[in-house]
Motif scaffolding. Structure first.
Motif, PDB file in Angstrom:
ATOM      1  N   PRO A 297      55.008 -35.547 -36.008  1.00 32.32           N
ATOM      2  CA  PRO A 297      53.648 -35.864 -36.470  1.00 32.32           C
ATOM      3  C   PRO A 297      52.595 -35.774 -35.374  1.00 32.32           C
ATOM      4  O   PRO A 297      51.467 -35.348 -35.627  1.00 32.32           O
ATOM      5  N   ALA A 298      52.947 -36.126 -34.136  1.00 35.63           N
ATOM      6  CA  ALA A 298      51.974 -36.073 -33.041  1.00 35.63           C
ATOM      7  C   ALA A 298      51.472 -34.658 -32.795  1.00 35.63           C
ATOM      8  O   ALA A 298      50.314 -34.460 -32.398  1.00 35.63           O
ATOM      9  N   ALA A 299      52.322 -33.660 -33.050  1.00 32.26           N
ATOM     10  CA  ALA A 299      51.913 -32.273 -32.837  1.00 32.26           C
ATOM     11  C   ALA A 299      50.829 -31.858 -33.816  1.00 32.26           C
ATOM     12  O   ALA A 299      49.925 -31.080 -33.482  1.00 32.26           O
ATOM     13  N   VAL A 300      50.893 -32.370 -35.039  1.00 38.32           N
ATOM     14  CA  VAL A 300      49.853 -32.085 -36.021  1.00 38.32           C
ATOM     15  C   VAL A 300      48.510 -32.631 -35.548  1.00 38.32           C
ATOM     16  O   VAL A 300      47.459 -32.029 -35.787  1.00 38.32           O
ATOM     17  N   GLY A 301      48.548 -33.773 -34.880  1.00 39.45           N
ATOM     18  CA  GLY A 301      47.310 -34.369 -34.383  1.00 39.45           C
ATOM     19  C   GLY A 301      46.590 -33.518 -33.354  1.00 39.45           C
ATOM     20  O   GLY A 301      45.412 -33.766 -33.051  1.00 39.45           O
ATOM     21  N   LYS A 302      47.257 -32.510 -32.819  1.00 36.73           N
ATOM     22  CA  LYS A 302      46.639 -31.637 -31.821  1.00 36.73           C
ATOM     23  C   LYS A 302      46.050 -30.364 -32.430  1.00 36.73           C
ATOM     24  O   LYS A 302      45.414 -29.576 -31.711  1.00 36.73           O
TER      25      LYS A 302
ATOM     26  N   GLY B 208      48.046 -24.380 -42.423  1.00 39.15           N
ATOM     27  CA  GLY B 208      47.851 -25.706 -42.980  1.00 39.15           C
ATOM     28  C   GLY B 208      48.936 -26.645 -42.500  1.00 39.15           C
ATOM     29  O   GLY B 208      49.897 -26.232 -41.832  1.00 39.15           O
ATOM     30  N   TYR B 209      48.787 -27.918 -42.840  1.00 34.66           N
ATOM     31  CA  TYR B 209      49.787 -28.908 -42.444  1.00 34.66           C
ATOM     32  C   TYR B 209      49.883 -30.004 -43.499  1.00 34.66           C
ATOM     33  O   TYR B 209      48.984 -30.178 -44.331  1.00 34.66           O
ATOM     34  N   ALA B 210      50.978 -30.724 -43.438  1.00 36.89           N
ATOM     35  CA  ALA B 210      51.172 -31.882 -44.320  1.00 36.89           C
ATOM     36  C   ALA B 210      51.877 -32.986 -43.541  1.00 36.89           C
ATOM     37  O   ALA B 210      52.747 -32.717 -42.705  1.00 36.89           O
TER      38      ALA B 210
ATOM     39  N   PHE C 261      42.074 -28.323 -36.652  1.00 37.52           N
ATOM     40  CA  PHE C 261      41.510 -28.753 -37.935  1.00 37.52           C
ATOM     41  C   PHE C 261      42.133 -30.056 -38.438  1.00 37.52           C
ATOM     42  O   PHE C 261      41.969 -30.418 -39.602  1.00 37.52           O
ATOM     43  N   TYR C 262      42.858 -30.762 -37.562  1.00 39.46           N
ATOM     44  CA  TYR C 262      43.386 -32.069 -37.953  1.00 39.46           C
ATOM     45  C   TYR C 262      42.230 -33.015 -38.249  1.00 39.46           C
ATOM     46  O   TYR C 262      41.242 -33.063 -37.512  1.00 39.46           O
TER      47      TYR C 262
END
Length: 293
Positions: free
Chosen positions: A165-170, A206-208, A173-174
């Motif tokens: 999850p921390a990688a998504v925060g980077k 995109g991400y989830a 467009f997070y």
């Protein structure tokens, strides 16, 4: 109010905190009654700080509470009101106002930049109270739910890759200003997961962020999705979103509870896809913030 005493939650027993939580939410819009184990799990997974939370007492009786979490992200400090409640016999007597004011004083002392909270859209009295203290509505939110397998989502044409999850925060467009429970820090603390959709040009489309819960026999019991976002420059947003949703909600077969947590109502592509797949609205909320710096 005379004889009103405020104590920090870390100076009280967890049993006292649980008692005032359950009594403070008595008659609420939804049932928030918790066992002690569930209450402690909520505190840990959502980053509630007993040192920064308050319980109000009158003549030794706990009559109200306000739970707080504080975290730092990208150089800013954020505070979250993770629940405010007053027991029925003390409502309308200024306990809630005093708790909100004390919390704001704490935020200032802790150099908080942004304070945030969520309120049920039909809870007009609570929304009016927060507005009096300078909060404003940032966005409207919706919780969608379904007990059936979402079968109408298209097969993915993207590579779905699991990340921390921390990688998504980077990602560029997070959504930093997502509701507290939907931020990657809360998802990670609760044992949640993250995936990205990667296109043929190896770009993140995109991400989830989501979480799976299983019963004692190992069968899936609940899938909760916290964010599903598409890169803003994409012209195939619906396909990206459908691919992510299919992965999140169809990786487990069978009829378990599937829901979204505080999905922003402006994310119409995701809402339309889920609605077409049989999801219905459980409750609507507003995301409110107050900028302190």
């Amino acid at each position: 109010m005379q004889d009103l005493e405020l104590r920090k939650m870390n100076m009280c027993s967890f049993q006292t905190a649980l008692q005032v939580w359950n009594e403070g939410f008595h008659g609420y819009f939804i049932d928030l009654t918790l066992s002690l184990d569930d209450f402690l799990r909520r505190i840990m997974s959502l980053g509630i700080s007993p040192e920064h939370s308050f319980i109000a007492f009158v003549n030794g009786q706990p009559v109200g509470f306000l739970l707080n979490g504080i975290r730092e992200s990208l150089g800013k400090r954020y505070a979250w009101n993770g629940g405010t409640g007053v027991i029925p016999s003390f409502r309308g007597k200024g306990v809630g106002k005093m708790l909100v004011q004390v919390a704001l004083d704490l935020y200032s002392a802790e150099s908080v930049d942004v304070a945030m909270l969520e309120a049920i859209s039909t809870n007009e009295s609570a929304i009016a109270l927060y507005k009096k203290f300078g909060y404003e509505i940032l966005e409207e939110l919706v919780v969608l739910q379904s007990d059936a397998l979402a079968t109408d989502l298209v097969s993915s044409v993207f590579i779905i890759t699991k990340l921390m999850p921390a990688a998504v925060g980077k990602l560029e467009f997070y959504r930093e200003f997502s509701p507290w429970q939907c931020q990657w820090q809360s998802v990670a603390a609760g044992g949640g997961e993250a995936v990205i959709a990667v296109d043929a040009d190896r770009r993140v489309a995109g991400y989830a962020l989501f979480e799976r819960k299983f019963d004692e026999s190992g069968k899936p019991a609940k899938i909760s999705m916290y964010q599903c976002e598409v890169a803003p420059e994409r012209g195939d947003g619906e396909l990206v979103a459908a691919s992510l949703l299919r992965h999140v909600f169809m990786m487990e077969t069978g009829n378990c509870k599937r829901l979204t947590h505080n999905l922003r109502k402006t994310n119409q592509v995701v809402i339309d896809l889920l609605t077409a797949s049989g999801f219905t609205t459980f409750i609507e909320q507003v995301h409110m913030i107050r900028r302190l710096s």
